[in-house]
Design an enzyme around this catalytic site. Sequence first.
Site, PDB file in Angstrom:
ATOM      1  N   HIS A 151     115.214   7.393  -2.482  1.00 18.02           N
ATOM      2  CA  HIS A 151     115.873   7.013  -3.728  1.00 18.02           C
ATOM      3  C   HIS A 151     117.136   7.827  -3.979  1.00 18.02           C
ATOM      4  CE1 HIS A 151     112.567   4.525  -5.847  1.00 18.02           C
ATOM      5  NE2 HIS A 151     112.464   4.420  -4.531  1.00 18.02           N
ATOM      6  N   HIS A 159     106.559   2.268   3.799  1.00 18.94           N
ATOM      7  CA  HIS A 159     105.280   1.864   3.220  1.00 18.94           C
ATOM      8  C   HIS A 159     104.108   2.109   4.156  1.00 18.94           C
ATOM      9  CE1 HIS A 159     107.282  -0.947   0.031  1.00 18.94           C
ATOM     10  NE2 HIS A 159     107.620   0.327  -0.092  1.00 18.94           N
TER      11      HIS A 159
END
Length: 730
Positions: A97, A259
């Site tokens: 991020h 993920h």
Amino acid sequence: MDAKTDDKDAGKCPFSSGSHAHRNRDWWPDQLDIQVLHHNSKKSDPLGEAFNYAEEFKKLDLAALKQDLTALMTDSQDWWPADFGHYGGLFIRLAWHSAGTYRISDGRGGAGAGQQRFAPLNSWPDNANLDKARRLLWPIKQKYGNKISWADLFVLSGNVALESMGFKTFGFAGGRADTWEPEELYWGPEGTWLGDSRYSGERELSDPLGAVQMGLIYVNPEGPNGNPDPVGSAKDIRETFYRMAMNDEETVALIAGGHTFGKTHGAGDPSLLGPDPEAGALEDQGLGWKSGYGTGFGADAITGGPEVIWSQEPTKWSNHFFENLFNFDYELTKSPAGAQQWVAKNAEPSIPDPFDPSKKRLPTMLTSDLALRFDPIYEKISRRFFENPDQFADAFARAWYKLTHRDMGPVPRYLGPEVPKEVLLWQDPVPAVDHELVSEQDIAALKAKILASGLSVAQLVSAAWASASTFRGSDKRGGANGGRIRLSPQKDWEVNHPAELAQVLSKLEAIQSEFNAQGGGKKVSIADLIVLGGAAAIEKAAQEAGTAVTVPFTPGRTDASQEQTDVESFKPLEPRADGFRNYVSSIRHQFMKPEEALVDKAQLLKLTGPELTVLVGGLRVLGANYGHTTHGVLTDRPERLSNDFFVNLLDMKYAWAPSPTTTGIYEARDRKSGELKWTGTRVDLIFGSHSQLRAFAEVYAQADAKEKFVHDFVAAWTKVMNADRFDIVR
């Protein structure tokens, strides 16, 4: 004793920082904002002007730092316990991020300045609870001090997280110096978090934005606007990842690789979350999203809405993501927080609980995960990775490296022992200097040949500006080094006058060939000759205006090849507008006024307000306008470096009015006779209209400013010419 605050005038701040104070922007919201040109100055840097982060980083014991970070991964803290006893997923998200705000359109965002410490990024909904990750890092940052920036530490923590869970990363480069105040970037038009008024037509995302909603890094994991449509999600994913310079294979690798680890957090009602860090109370000390659900952390943690775990081993590198993606069919369900997500049908519980080893869960997926199966292009790539785990690992390693290093610029800026030897196309490589550079005597001789070639001052200045002004201080791309103005796509850009540019390059190439054929190992590049031609032209123009000046020139640029140039990735560098050349594209959509685009361009070039001002005034009289128009050429002696632009713009003898025939053009007429004297654009007139820019213009219009104007112009010009010269000390 507390200060008295109940008097009529007590407690009122004398500056315009109170919540009810009216700032200039409140009174005049349409006023051109040039403050962006003066943000993050050295005066706001507590480390001082002499501090050199690159030199400080060289003192860092990187191995020891990584050892401390590895220990942190499993040092679970009671105030924010680690999922599965390992903070790896949290720090991967922190690094992702931090870097993932990068957008290729203007090179802004990214991990390069540690901006996630500041608003608005530190309080974006998509960054919820990353404040905890930054606090977990604080003891390590405190220990190593200035040898490691926050910006580098964010990225390194993600790398170490991956390595501590068995993944082999591609490499790590330091060199990201921290900034000390928030960047004023345009993140979207919305006034509410998760707003999406950035779309028009058939879900066309407006430029220069890269995310689908205000406060998100990429896409809504529940699907477009929360609609659980995997195919629709794939469209959003493809667009947003493209806007951060990722192709389909890199996109699949990043989503699946990220993920493979950790989980999302949707244990309860998100409305129970407290304010974000910027809105928090003093006593919260910069921590936000305090939860009223259960304990507020650990098994009760709420970050967003979904509650998803993708892997049977969420703290180890594996192929479980693809195994679960393809081995099960999924049905729509809702998380405990009420978010849309998917659960495997006809499956046995095989997913570990993050805090209770005796419990197992069913495999779950996000709508954005299922996009990798139901989009036909993504499905083909995903299935190949599923069947070839080694290809997946290599693709993820490379894509992660690109994600976290995309905004660092050329390889000479990369620091540390883990910088890969392999040079990658997205790094815009240029050849190393493998020959003797030209001497001062050679430079003088080459200048004379250039000036005798028949090329005009305007042509030489225009070519040099076109080459160097592609530089973006945001992601350190572009610039004169590499001489890519000779190559596709730059040689064909409308703003560069392709036909005329070809003539200029042809004459410079002839001069280069003659010089390089002399033997002795001494050579000059076209990249250097383009810049040298601009210098020679400016010296001539200044001399003819009555001021002798030498334009500094440092050789050492080399010429990149077409094979070293990713045409697709250079397309976003083409200007929609360039106020320095009085250019506005006739075919590309404009989302800023011309004067706003000028300031935006100046900010990318790292120019100050005075530098912007003096460059525009000089380029006008030198004849560098696009199309050789006379708009803003406020002089009767063009191609001479005079301060005439400012003198005539501010002369009250003339009255300006919009042209009755041409939109965006203004006419200056003699107040007495009505005779037309000059024409100009919004970019020209802003230097007389905007009070601060007018103040700068007045300095250069003064009778005693002729020499100052020339020397200031040369200094600003040289700054642009050398903007990408990370190989020289400035």
